[in-house]
Design a protein around this motif. Structure first.
Motif, PDB file in Angstrom:
ATOM      1  N   VAL A   1       0.825  -1.210   0.000  1.00  0.00           N
ATOM      2  CA  VAL A   1       0.000   0.000   0.000  1.00  0.00           C
ATOM      3  C   VAL A   1       0.863   1.265   0.000  1.00  0.00           C
ATOM      4  N   MET A   2       2.004   1.203   0.630  1.00  0.00           N
ATOM      5  CA  MET A   2       2.896   2.362   0.611  1.00  0.00           C
ATOM      6  C   MET A   2       3.336   2.679  -0.821  1.00  0.00           C
ATOM      7  N   THR A   3       3.374   3.965  -1.153  1.00  0.00           N
ATOM      8  CA  THR A   3       3.852   4.357  -2.480  1.00  0.00           C
ATOM      9  C   THR A   3       5.138   5.165  -2.338  1.00  0.00           C
ATOM     10  N   VAL A   4       5.942   5.096  -3.383  1.00  0.00           N
ATOM     11  CA  VAL A   4       7.193   5.845  -3.388  1.00  0.00           C
ATOM     12  C   VAL A   4       6.907   7.346  -3.336  1.00  0.00           C
ATOM     13  N   ASP A   5       5.810   7.761  -3.943  1.00  0.00           N
ATOM     14  CA  ASP A   5       5.411   9.173  -3.880  1.00  0.00           C
ATOM     15  C   ASP A   5       5.254   9.617  -2.432  1.00  0.00           C
ATOM     16  N   GLU A   6       4.603   8.800  -1.637  1.00  0.00           N
ATOM     17  CA  GLU A   6       4.399   9.145  -0.235  1.00  0.00           C
ATOM     18  C   GLU A   6       5.730   9.330   0.483  1.00  0.00           C
ATOM     19  N   VAL A   7       6.638   8.412   0.244  1.00  0.00           N
ATOM     20  CA  VAL A   7       7.934   8.505   0.911  1.00  0.00           C
ATOM     21  C   VAL A   7       8.625   9.801   0.522  1.00  0.00           C
ATOM     22  N   ALA A   8       8.646  10.080  -0.766  1.00  0.00           N
ATOM     23  CA  ALA A   8       9.303  11.304  -1.233  1.00  0.00           C
ATOM     24  C   ALA A   8       8.639  12.534  -0.625  1.00  0.00           C
ATOM     25  N   ALA A   9       7.309  12.546  -0.616  1.00  0.00           N
ATOM     26  CA  ALA A   9       6.600  13.689  -0.040  1.00  0.00           C
ATOM     27  C   ALA A   9       6.906  13.829   1.443  1.00  0.00           C
ATOM     28  N   ASP A  10       6.987  12.689   2.123  1.00  0.00           N
ATOM     29  CA  ASP A  10       7.250  12.717   3.559  1.00  0.00           C
ATOM     30  C   ASP A  10       8.637  13.271   3.859  1.00  0.00           C
ATOM     31  N   VAL A  11       9.593  12.918   3.017  1.00  0.00           N
ATOM     32  CA  VAL A  11      10.954  13.433   3.208  1.00  0.00           C
ATOM     33  C   VAL A  11      11.037  14.893   2.767  1.00  0.00           C
ATOM     34  N   GLY A  12      10.204  15.231   1.778  1.00  0.00           N
ATOM     35  CA  GLY A  12      10.237  16.590   1.263  1.00  0.00           C
ATOM     36  C   GLY A  12      11.145  16.759   0.066  1.00  0.00           C
ATOM     37  N   ILE A  13      11.299  15.684  -0.716  1.00  0.00           N
ATOM     38  CA  ILE A  13      12.118  15.763  -1.929  1.00  0.00           C
ATOM     39  C   ILE A  13      11.300  15.229  -3.102  1.00  0.00           C
ATOM     40  N   ALA A  14      11.832  15.405  -4.282  1.00  0.00           N
ATOM     41  CA  ALA A  14      11.151  14.897  -5.467  1.00  0.00           C
ATOM     42  C   ALA A  14      11.390  13.399  -5.598  1.00  0.00           C
ATOM     43  N   LYS A  15      10.427  12.749  -6.207  1.00  0.00           N
ATOM     44  CA  LYS A  15      10.527  11.298  -6.345  1.00  0.00           C
ATOM     45  C   LYS A  15      11.768  10.906  -7.147  1.00  0.00           C
ATOM     46  N   ALA A  16      12.054  11.688  -8.178  1.00  0.00           N
ATOM     47  CA  ALA A  16      13.228  11.376  -9.008  1.00  0.00           C
ATOM     48  C   ALA A  16      14.503  11.421  -8.177  1.00  0.00           C
ATOM     49  N   SER A  17      14.536  12.329  -7.206  1.00  0.00           N
ATOM     50  CA  SER A  17      15.722  12.412  -6.336  1.00  0.00           C
ATOM     51  C   SER A  17      15.846  11.153  -5.493  1.00  0.00           C
ATOM     52  N   LEU A  18      14.726  10.674  -5.032  1.00  0.00           N
ATOM     53  CA  LEU A  18      14.761   9.451  -4.234  1.00  0.00           C
ATOM     54  C   LEU A  18      15.314   8.289  -5.047  1.00  0.00           C
ATOM     55  N   TYR A  19      14.942   8.250  -6.331  1.00  0.00           N
ATOM     56  CA  TYR A  19      15.403   7.150  -7.167  1.00  0.00           C
ATOM     57  C   TYR A  19      16.888   7.247  -7.489  1.00  0.00           C
ATOM     58  N   LYS A  20      17.513   8.414  -7.177  1.00  0.00           N
ATOM     59  CA  LYS A  20      18.962   8.482  -7.312  1.00  0.00           C
ATOM     60  C   LYS A  20      19.635   7.724  -6.161  1.00  0.00           C
ATOM     61  N   HIS A  21      18.935   7.633  -5.054  1.00  0.00           N
ATOM     62  CA  HIS A  21      19.503   6.936  -3.888  1.00  0.00           C
ATOM     63  C   HIS A  21      19.148   5.454  -3.896  1.00  0.00           C
ATOM     64  N   PHE A  22      17.909   5.150  -4.260  1.00  0.00           N
ATOM     65  CA  PHE A  22      17.454   3.750  -4.264  1.00  0.00           C
ATOM     66  C   PHE A  22      16.838   3.437  -5.615  1.00  0.00           C
ATOM     67  N   THR A  23      17.338   2.390  -6.234  1.00  0.00           N
ATOM     68  CA  THR A  23      16.978   2.142  -7.631  1.00  0.00           C
ATOM     69  C   THR A  23      15.601   1.526  -7.787  1.00  0.00           C
ATOM     70  N   SER A  24      14.978   1.116  -6.704  1.00  0.00           N
ATOM     71  CA  SER A  24      13.647   0.524  -6.826  1.00  0.00           C
ATOM     72  C   SER A  24      12.938   0.565  -5.483  1.00  0.00           C
ATOM     73  N   LYS A  25      11.654   0.331  -5.500  1.00  0.00           N
ATOM     74  CA  LYS A  25      10.884   0.293  -4.263  1.00  0.00           C
ATOM     75  C   LYS A  25      11.355  -0.858  -3.370  1.00  0.00           C
ATOM     76  N   GLU A  26      11.710  -1.970  -3.995  1.00  0.00           N
ATOM     77  CA  GLU A  26      12.192  -3.112  -3.226  1.00  0.00           C
ATOM     78  C   GLU A  26      13.501  -2.786  -2.514  1.00  0.00           C
ATOM     79  N   GLU A  27      14.370  -2.067  -3.234  1.00  0.00           N
ATOM     80  CA  GLU A  27      15.642  -1.672  -2.639  1.00  0.00           C
ATOM     81  C   GLU A  27      15.413  -0.785  -1.412  1.00  0.00           C
ATOM     82  N   LEU A  28      14.406   0.062  -1.509  1.00  0.00           N
ATOM     83  CA  LEU A  28      14.054   0.943  -0.394  1.00  0.00           C
ATOM     84  C   LEU A  28      13.567   0.130   0.800  1.00  0.00           C
TER      85      LEU A  28
END
Lengths: 206, 206
Positions: free
Chosen positions: B33-60
């Motif tokens: 149920v968790m979405t990568v968008d939520e994580v990015a919004a919660d941190v306060g960064i863009a989703k694309a930035s998050l994907y620079k750190h973790f290459t997939s939702k599973e990796e996260l």
DNA sequence: GTCTATAAGAGGATAGAC
DNA sequence: GTCTATCCTCTTATAGAC
């Protein structure tokens, strides 16, 4: 009249097939990963046809839960009328049954975290009715076993009830099954032991 | 050199913030149920930035699991070096700790049924490394407690281990918490009792 | 490495013919 | 009520400017 009845029987049979497929897929993949497309394909009908029977994915999950709760209730009633065992033995028999259902891949374990699903279930009258029916039956045995000192009298009855429900879809069973080192009977007796006697076991002096 | 180190520290801090948010959201909603968008919004960064750190939702999700396994390992090491309790007491302390983490909403319970996630985890070297490190530590205590008769010697050690992991994300805790009728400490002690002494309780003559 | 914008596709649900 | 075809939203993941 007879013709209508026959037609209704056919529809009921199809609905049963849908719920059975949903039940198995819910046990295998869980609510979030299971798709309505899969259920329809498994039954062999179009997705739109499925939606004539169940108005949403949540409704479908509720039907699967009701199905297993009805099976549990039937088992409980049979136990109650055919055996004269003590309350603790009846409870263990139910726990054993739930583990057998789980081993058979027929226990739809719904995620406790999906709030959309939870909201749909707590608003589902038939589901709640069946859930309470099972809970009341088990609650009677729990109280009896506690009075008799067969179950720890210091634990709240609700803890007993929740634990029995939780063990019905305990992931430990799947892990042991996947390890391939134990027979189904060994797994069930082992988990029965950890559930009722704990990891420390029944032999104690303290 | 110092500048590079500082920049790396900032990046590391951001990565920690991402993992912490993911950890909390995984505990709250679960992986599916968790979405990568939520994580990015919660941190306060863009989703694309998050994907620079973790290459997939599973990796996260793996990073979140590694985080909690590292915390567990740190707790275990502290226990091992600062206390001189028996093996069973150490194991109970670890179980108590996992329940506290769960009550704090920081236990990322991943669904056992999502095969895509499972495939990613069993292929993740760092995750497996941490998982085995914790397992070995617990396994030592389990063997010791079994030899001392503090844990049921007739149960396979793997059952003990799997059960401890499973109780770390036992839905019973959430149910009792939601009922609002017990304090956190009561919940923890109750579940510790059901885990180690079972529903029947420690006081037995048989 | 961070952003905006968007591709690519999955999945829940429905329209309309039969 | 069953089908085919489609809508539409949500979600993962990436492209490309800065």
């Amino acid at each position: 009249m007879a013709k209508v009845s026959f037609r209704e029987q056919v529809l009921q049979a199809r609905e049963d097939a849908i719920v059975e497929s949903a039940n198995r897929l819910l046990a295998e993949k869980g609510f979030d990963v299971m798709t309505v497309d899969e259920v329809a394909a498994d039954v062999g009908i179009a997705k739109a046809s499925l939606y004539k029977h169940f108005t949403s994915k949540e409704e479908l999950a509720a039907a699967a839960m009701i199905r297993v709760l009805d099976r549990a209730l039937a088992f409980i009633v049979t136990l109650d009328t055919t055996t004269r065992a003590s309350a603790i033995e009846q409870l263990k028999a139910v726990a054993r049954w739930t583990m057998q259902v789980q081993l058979a891949g027929e226990m739809p374990s719904l995620p406790a975290q999906n709030s959309a699903l939870r909201a749909a279930l707590v608003a589902h009258k038939v589901y709640l009715d069946r859930l309470m029916a099972v809970s009341e039956r088990l609650g009677t045995w729990i109280a009896e076993a506690q009075r008799a000192g067969q179950l720890n009298p210091r634990l709240p009855p609700e803890v007993m009830l929740y634990t029995l429900f939780a063990r019905a879809c305990d992931p430990v069973l799947g892990l042991l099954k996947a390890s391939g080192q134990h027979s189904d009977d060994e797994i069930i007796e082992t988990l029965l032991s950890t559930c009722f006697d704990g990891l420390c076991g029944p032999d104690r002096r303290t």
